[in-house]
Design an enzyme around this catalytic site. Structure first.
Site, short mmCIF file in Angstrom:
data_model
loop_
_atom_site.label_atom_id
_atom_site.label_comp_id
_atom_site.label_asym_id
_atom_site.label_seq_id
_atom_site.Cartn_x
_atom_site.Cartn_y
_atom_site.Cartn_z
N LYS A 1 0.83 -1.21 0.00
CA LYS A 1 0.00 0.00 0.00
C LYS A 1 0.87 1.26 0.00
O LYS A 1 0.61 2.23 -0.74
CB LYS A 1 -0.91 -0.03 1.24
CG LYS A 1 -1.59 1.27 1.56
CD LYS A 1 -2.67 1.61 0.55
CE LYS A 1 -3.05 3.06 0.66
NZ LYS A 1 -4.40 3.36 0.39
N GLY B 1 -1.83 17.02 -2.61
CA GLY B 1 -2.67 17.07 -1.42
C GLY B 1 -3.37 15.75 -1.19
O GLY B 1 -3.01 14.71 -1.77
N CYS C 1 -3.55 10.86 1.46
CA CYS C 1 -2.77 9.64 1.23
C CYS C 1 -1.39 9.91 0.65
O CYS C 1 -0.38 9.61 1.27
CB CYS C 1 -3.52 8.73 0.27
SG CYS C 1 -5.19 8.43 0.80
N1 SAJ Z 1 -1.72 14.91 -8.57
C1 SAJ Z 1 -0.84 15.60 -9.38
N2 SAJ Z 1 -0.51 15.05 -10.57
C2 SAJ Z 1 -1.01 13.85 -11.00
C3 SAJ Z 1 -1.91 13.16 -10.15
C4 SAJ Z 1 -2.24 13.71 -8.94
O1 SAJ Z 1 -0.35 16.67 -9.04
O2 SAJ Z 1 -0.67 13.43 -12.10
C5 SAJ Z 1 -2.08 15.45 -7.25
C6 SAJ Z 1 -3.57 15.71 -7.08
O3 SAJ Z 1 -3.93 16.97 -7.58
C7 SAJ Z 1 -3.75 15.60 -5.59
C8 SAJ Z 1 -2.72 14.54 -5.20
O4 SAJ Z 1 -1.81 14.47 -6.27
O5 SAJ Z 1 -3.44 16.81 -4.94
C9 SAJ Z 1 -3.31 13.19 -4.92
O6 SAJ Z 1 -4.35 12.90 -5.82
P1 SAJ Z 1 -4.57 11.47 -6.52
O7 SAJ Z 1 -5.77 11.57 -7.36
O8 SAJ Z 1 -3.33 11.06 -7.21
O9 SAJ Z 1 -4.72 10.47 -5.31
P2 SAJ Z 1 -5.70 10.39 -4.01
O10 SAJ Z 1 -4.91 10.87 -2.82
O11 SAJ Z 1 -7.01 11.02 -4.26
O12 SAJ Z 1 -5.87 8.80 -3.91
C10 SAJ Z 1 -4.71 7.95 -3.82
C11 SAJ Z 1 -4.84 6.79 -4.82
N3 SAJ Z 1 -3.57 6.08 -4.92
C12 SAJ Z 1 -3.04 5.77 -6.11
O13 SAJ Z 1 -3.51 6.09 -7.17
C13 SAJ Z 1 -1.76 4.99 -6.06
C14 SAJ Z 1 -5.95 5.85 -4.35
O14 SAJ Z 1 -5.99 4.71 -5.18
C15 SAJ Z 1 -5.68 5.40 -2.90
O15 SAJ Z 1 -6.74 4.59 -2.43
C16 SAJ Z 1 -5.64 6.65 -2.04
O16 SAJ Z 1 -4.58 7.48 -2.50
C17 SAJ Z 1 -5.41 6.23 -0.60
O17 SAJ Z 1 -6.38 6.24 0.16
O18 SAJ Z 1 -4.31 5.80 -0.27
#
Ligand code: SAJ
Length: 412
Positions: A199, A250, A253
């Site tokens: 994870k 942000g 996770c």
């Molecule tokens: N972000 C970027 N660039 C990207 C992707 C995301 O800057 O290319 C930023 C987003 O704007 C955001 C942050 O990263 O601020 C996180 O967003 P996210 O959509 O990547 O992830 P979370 O935190 O909403 O959800 C993640 C997911 N993990 C993965 O994809 C590996 C989700 O599957 C997990 O269940 C979740 O974390 C968790 O609970 O751990």
């Protein structure tokens, strides 16, 4: 059917509880937050997630709600695991939930931890707490980390593959049988420490990848090429998957979990630390770029569009918007914040878009909510200066140019 006690009714606990209730299990929903319990008892979900209210309605008759755990066959722990100010894992909620469960646990009960935890936590921290009162009880324990992404939680909770690691074969099998009642994805079985590590690897991989994208964005700004196009073309290669730059990472996770992988002796953590630092410094970079745009305006007013941590969620945990607002205010800028979804944000949220743009010198897109695609730039007539900075490359530049906006896009 089994009686399941779900401890922690947040973004993962509540949907999990709903799926189990829908599958016919009797569900005891537990949360220490009285407001959440009160809302749920009245039949309303405590946060927004597409499809959640109707899923909740469907299983409502199988629910009971309490502030502390009650006897059950299975306990699912889905409480927060934040980090401290010094970036150390804060396992206090996990420990408290385990202690509360230990008070009502019975011989042969199964306990499943969904919360993200440090490698070794199930066996070394949770199990001893559960067994303290009744060392003679047979207790089954497994880690089944959630993997669903906010905004698509309900679909992903069913369709994503899962990893389940028990402290022994029986624990793993029992947890697998329970999750098989609603999961359609494949379930991979392993030991607890591997499941805990997997994870953390997933979210750390994403953090490092985003840090790389953010570094390339800054580089592209310097050499004058379009990072979004460069990444898109690079990703056409069958073995390349570069993520996207943005205002910072942000959410509860990805900005938190990498710290859970850090070992006390510091072995193998250089890249993780550096990536965290790069992503955490993106708000400074965004403010630097906006400062350049506004260099000739005295005491400017900026309007932040989207303060949630990402598009189309009502969640502001660890949102880079907070640091950006702070930095802007330190610069003596006047800051207005617009977000169509957020409630209870530490700063005042202007829900009326027209009021949010009144006398503003610059729009700053942080979370690219779909709502902003419906905005017609030609209709914005009340700004003092027409500047827009888009940290997500989300706007239709032609339309904004037509309305005489000066446009700057991160990395472009
Ligand atoms: N972000 C970027 N660039 C990207 C992707 C995301 O800057 O290319 C930023 C987003 O704007 C955001 C942050 O990263 O601020 C996180 O967003 P996210 O959509 O990547 O992830 P979370 O935190 O909403 O959800 C993640 C997911 N993990 C993965 O994809 C590996 C989700 O599957 C997990 O269940 C979740 O974390 C968790 O609970 O751990």
């Amino acid at each position: 059917m089994k009686k399941i006690c779900v401890v922690g009714l947040g973004y993962i606990g509540l949907p999990t509880a709903c799926y189990l209730a829908k599958a016919g299990c009797k569900v005891i929903g537990v949360d220490t937050n009285e407001k959440i319990i009160h809302t749920l008892k009245k039949g309303k979900t405590s946060f927004e997630e597409p499809g959640l209210q109707s899923l909740f309605n469907g299983g409502f008759k199988n629910f009971e709600f309490f502030l502390t755990p009650k006897p059950a066959d299975v306990f699912i722990i889905s409480v927060p695991t934040p980090i401290t100010k010094t970036k150390k894992p804060n396992l206090s909620y996990i420990k408290r939930a385990s202690r509360d469960i230990a008070k009502v646990i019975q011989h042969n009960n199964l306990v499943i931890i969904e919360s993200t935890i440090t490698p070794g936590c199930s066996e070394k921290i949770v199990l001893p707490i559960l067994k303290k009162e009744h060392p003679d009880y047979r207790i089954f324990l497994a880690h089944a980390p959630e993997r669903a992404i906010p905004g698509r939680t309900l679909t992903e909770m069913i369709e994503n593959d899962r990893v389940i690691g028990g402290i022994d074969k029986e624990s793993t099998e029992l947890a697998k049988n329970l999750y098989s009642t609603f999961i359609k994805g494949k379930i991979f079985l392993t030991d607890t420490t591997t499941a805990e590590t997997v994870k953390l690897l997933e979210n750390t991989y994403r953090d490092i990848n985003i840090a790389f994208a953010n570094e390339i964005a800054k580089h592209c700004d310097k050499i004058g090429i379009n990072v979004w196009e460069a990444i898109k073309i690079a990703n056409l290669h069958p073995r390349v998957n570069i993520h996207l730059p943005g205002p910072g990472v942000g959410g509860h996770c990805i900005s938190v979990d990498p710290w859970f992988l850090m070992r006390k002796d510091g072995v193998g953590i250089e890249m993780i630390k550096l990536s965290r630092m790069i992503n955490d410094s993106m708000p400074n970079y965004i403010i630097k770029c906006v400062s350049k745009m506004l260099k000739d305006i005295k005491n400017p007013t900026i309007t932040i569009l989207g303060a949630a941590y990402k598009a189309n969620v009502d969640d502001w945990r660890e949102t880079p918007a907070l640091k950006i607002i702070d930095l802007a205010q330190n610069n003596k800028w006047n800051v207005k914040v617009h977000d169509p979804l957020l409630k209870d944000f530490p700063y005042e949220i202007e829900k009326d878009f027209k009021k949010a743009t009144q006398d503003s010198d610059c729009l700053l897109i942080l979370a690219d909510h779909s709502f902003y695609q419906t905005i017609k730039p030609l209709e914005i007539k009340n700004m003092k200066n027409k500047n827009i900075f888009d940290s997500r490359n989300s706007i239709d530049e032609v339309k904004w140019k037509e309305a005489d906006f000066i446009i700057k896009i991160l990395g472009k």
